[in-house]
Motif scaffolding. Sequence first.
Motif, PDB file in Angstrom:
ATOM      1  N   GLU A   1      -0.377  -5.693 -29.759  1.00 46.48           N
ATOM      2  CA  GLU A   1       0.162  -4.396 -29.356  1.00 46.48           C
ATOM      3  C   GLU A   1       0.127  -3.415 -30.524  1.00 46.48           C
ATOM      4  N   ARG A   2       0.511  -3.901 -31.719  1.00 49.79           N
ATOM      5  CA  ARG A   2       0.465  -3.043 -32.912  1.00 49.79           C
ATOM      6  C   ARG A   2      -0.974  -2.651 -33.237  1.00 49.79           C
ATOM      7  N   TRP A   3      -1.889  -3.630 -33.129  1.00 51.28           N
ATOM      8  CA  TRP A   3      -3.293  -3.339 -33.411  1.00 51.28           C
ATOM      9  C   TRP A   3      -3.835  -2.265 -32.472  1.00 51.28           C
ATOM     10  N   GLU A   4      -3.571  -2.421 -31.180  1.00 52.52           N
ATOM     11  CA  GLU A   4      -4.063  -1.446 -30.209  1.00 52.52           C
ATOM     12  C   GLU A   4      -3.475  -0.065 -30.490  1.00 52.52           C
ATOM     13  N   SER A   5      -2.228  -0.046 -30.950  1.00 55.24           N
ATOM     14  CA  SER A   5      -1.588   1.228 -31.255  1.00 55.24           C
ATOM     15  C   SER A   5      -2.280   1.934 -32.415  1.00 55.24           C
ATOM     16  N   VAL A   6      -2.542   1.200 -33.518  1.00 55.43           N
ATOM     17  CA  VAL A   6      -3.173   1.843 -34.676  1.00 55.43           C
ATOM     18  C   VAL A   6      -4.638   2.167 -34.394  1.00 55.43           C
ATOM     19  N   ARG A   7      -5.289   1.302 -33.638  1.00 56.54           N
ATOM     20  CA  ARG A   7      -6.698   1.559 -33.317  1.00 56.54           C
ATOM     21  C   ARG A   7      -6.831   2.821 -32.470  1.00 56.54           C
ATOM     22  N   THR A   8      -5.876   3.037 -31.573  1.00 61.15           N
ATOM     23  CA  THR A   8      -5.898   4.226 -30.733  1.00 61.15           C
ATOM     24  C   THR A   8      -5.693   5.502 -31.548  1.00 61.15           C
ATOM     25  N   GLU A   9      -4.865   5.410 -32.591  1.00 62.39           N
ATOM     26  CA  GLU A   9      -4.579   6.581 -33.426  1.00 62.39           C
ATOM     27  C   GLU A   9      -5.745   6.931 -34.349  1.00 62.39           C
ATOM     28  N   ALA A  10      -6.621   5.960 -34.611  1.00 68.58           N
ATOM     29  CA  ALA A  10      -7.681   6.156 -35.599  1.00 68.58           C
ATOM     30  C   ALA A  10      -8.824   7.022 -35.072  1.00 68.58           C
ATOM     31  N   LEU A  11      -9.498   7.672 -35.992  1.00 64.42           N
ATOM     32  CA  LEU A  11     -10.678   8.478 -35.661  1.00 64.42           C
ATOM     33  C   LEU A  11     -11.844   7.576 -35.275  1.00 64.42           C
ATOM     34  N   PRO A  12     -12.808   8.092 -34.495  1.00 65.13           N
ATOM     35  CA  PRO A  12     -14.041   7.334 -34.231  1.00 65.13           C
ATOM     36  C   PRO A  12     -14.761   7.023 -35.544  1.00 65.13           C
ATOM     37  N   ARG A  13     -15.715   6.122 -35.471  1.00 64.90           N
ATOM     38  CA  ARG A  13     -16.386   5.637 -36.676  1.00 64.90           C
ATOM     39  C   ARG A  13     -17.022   6.771 -37.483  1.00 64.90           C
ATOM     40  N   LYS A  14     -17.829   7.610 -36.841  1.00 66.92           N
ATOM     41  CA  LYS A  14     -18.534   8.654 -37.591  1.00 66.92           C
ATOM     42  C   LYS A  14     -17.557   9.634 -38.240  1.00 66.92           C
ATOM     43  N   GLN A  15     -16.542  10.048 -37.507  1.00 62.17           N
ATOM     44  CA  GLN A  15     -15.570  10.979 -38.069  1.00 62.17           C
ATOM     45  C   GLN A  15     -14.794  10.338 -39.218  1.00 62.17           C
ATOM     46  N   SER A  16     -14.539   9.054 -39.084  1.00 60.14           N
ATOM     47  CA  SER A  16     -13.839   8.334 -40.154  1.00 60.14           C
ATOM     48  C   SER A  16     -14.671   8.311 -41.430  1.00 60.14           C
ATOM     49  N   LEU A  17     -15.956   8.006 -41.283  1.00 61.40           N
ATOM     50  CA  LEU A  17     -16.829   7.947 -42.456  1.00 61.40           C
ATOM     51  C   LEU A  17     -17.007   9.338 -43.073  1.00 61.40           C
ATOM     52  N   ASP A  18     -17.064  10.353 -42.229  1.00 59.46           N
ATOM     53  CA  ASP A  18     -17.161  11.722 -42.756  1.00 59.46           C
ATOM     54  C   ASP A  18     -15.923  12.067 -43.579  1.00 59.46           C
ATOM     55  N   LEU A  19     -14.751  11.637 -43.118  1.00 59.51           N
ATOM     56  CA  LEU A  19     -13.520  11.899 -43.858  1.00 59.51           C
ATOM     57  C   LEU A  19     -13.517  11.145 -45.191  1.00 59.51           C
ATOM     58  N   ILE A  20     -13.980   9.905 -45.176  1.00 64.19           N
ATOM     59  CA  ILE A  20     -14.045   9.120 -46.416  1.00 64.19           C
ATOM     60  C   ILE A  20     -14.991   9.790 -47.411  1.00 64.19           C
ATOM     61  N   LYS A  21     -16.146  10.272 -46.926  1.00 62.01           N
ATOM     62  CA  LYS A  21     -17.096  10.980 -47.796  1.00 62.01           C
ATOM     63  C   LYS A  21     -16.462  12.231 -48.387  1.00 62.01           C
ATOM     64  N   GLU A  22     -15.733  12.958 -47.560  1.00 62.32           N
ATOM     65  CA  GLU A  22     -15.074  14.186 -48.021  1.00 62.32           C
ATOM     66  C   GLU A  22     -14.090  13.891 -49.146  1.00 62.32           C
ATOM     67  N   VAL A  23     -13.296  12.858 -48.960  1.00 60.96           N
ATOM     68  CA  VAL A  23     -12.310  12.486 -49.991  1.00 60.96           C
ATOM     69  C   VAL A  23     -13.005  11.991 -51.241  1.00 60.96           C
ATOM     70  N   ALA A  24     -14.054  11.178 -51.083  1.00 60.11           N
ATOM     71  CA  ALA A  24     -14.796  10.670 -52.242  1.00 60.11           C
ATOM     72  C   ALA A  24     -15.357  11.816 -53.071  1.00 60.11           C
ATOM     73  N   ASN A  25     -15.867  12.837 -52.398  1.00 62.56           N
ATOM     74  CA  ASN A  25     -16.446  13.987 -53.115  1.00 62.56           C
ATOM     75  C   ASN A  25     -15.398  14.753 -53.896  1.00 62.56           C
ATOM     76  N   GLN A  26     -14.140  14.678 -53.475  1.00 63.39           N
ATOM     77  CA  GLN A  26     -13.068  15.349 -54.208  1.00 63.39           C
ATOM     78  C   GLN A  26     -12.787  14.692 -55.546  1.00 63.39           C
ATOM     79  N   TRP A  27     -13.115  13.404 -55.659  1.00 60.49           N
ATOM     80  CA  TRP A  27     -12.831  12.683 -56.895  1.00 60.49           C
ATOM     81  C   TRP A  27     -14.029  12.648 -57.850  1.00 60.49           C
ATOM     82  N   THR A  28     -15.173  13.213 -57.427  1.00 58.91           N
ATOM     83  CA  THR A  28     -16.361  13.184 -58.290  1.00 58.91           C
ATOM     84  C   THR A  28     -16.592  14.551 -58.933  1.00 58.91           C
TER      85      THR A  28
END
Length: 266
Positions: free
Chosen positions: A239-266
């Motif tokens: 139940e907890r897993w389904e809850s957090v998975r539902t709140e999460a962004l789709p794969r592509k949007q998630s990776l785009d966000l990770i790239k955005e944050v990574a670029n802030q530290w470089t």
Amino acid sequence: MPDVPNPVAAFIVREIRRGRGAAGMTQEAFGRGAGFSASHVSAVEGGTRALTADFIRGADRALNSGGLFERLAGELGTPSWFLPWLDAERGATQLRYFEPNLIPGLLQSEAYARAVLRLDPCLTDEEVDRRVASRLERQAVLTRESPPRLVVVVDEGAIRRVGDEAEKLMAEQLCHVLACAERPNISIHVIPADAGLHAGLSGPLSLAHMPDGSWIGHLESQLGGDVVERPADLDTLFERWESVRTEALPRKQSLDLIKEVANQWT
């Protein structure tokens, strides 16, 4: 070896074999006491079969060692409370991880893993080195033949949290995550900060789907961790897993966000 770094596993196997010899036990007699066949014992001692947590515990029973070998595994690289989960992780066909604060161990770079482990003031430099090696060894499960399907959900705070002067370390870690996400068996998702409060903020959770169709869960705390196998407890984790998975962004949007944050530290 799947449970502990190879040099540590080899050392423990030698000590078990030495203890068996000192007790005057054949491989067959030892196996009866440990709960394994003589051929299994021979394969472990010969290095052609993995040393597992169950075998370590069986050796302690057969030799009446008072838990000596399990303690050795903990002292030399892997906390004993974590060994049962490592058994599940290595045998799983699918793994699910949620982390609200950190990048999960299977996706950690060496530098990030070292920085995280150094947060424990009780660990010596040697212990940190051993645990880093053990953590990196675990990651081989993701690149083996027929690897498990790994689905990871992290809170956005986990990809933005850095220590003093640690921007470069975090940039490297996020680049490592992005490289891992290129593998077809790995999916990574981020719960955005604007999702607000959610069920996962109470702590991390892990789930492993085994070849026999069963599931095993794992929960960590400040004092250690617990394997979860009771159906009612597993239902709660799902139940907890389904809850957090539902709140999460789709794969592509998630990776785009990770790239955005990574670029802030470089």
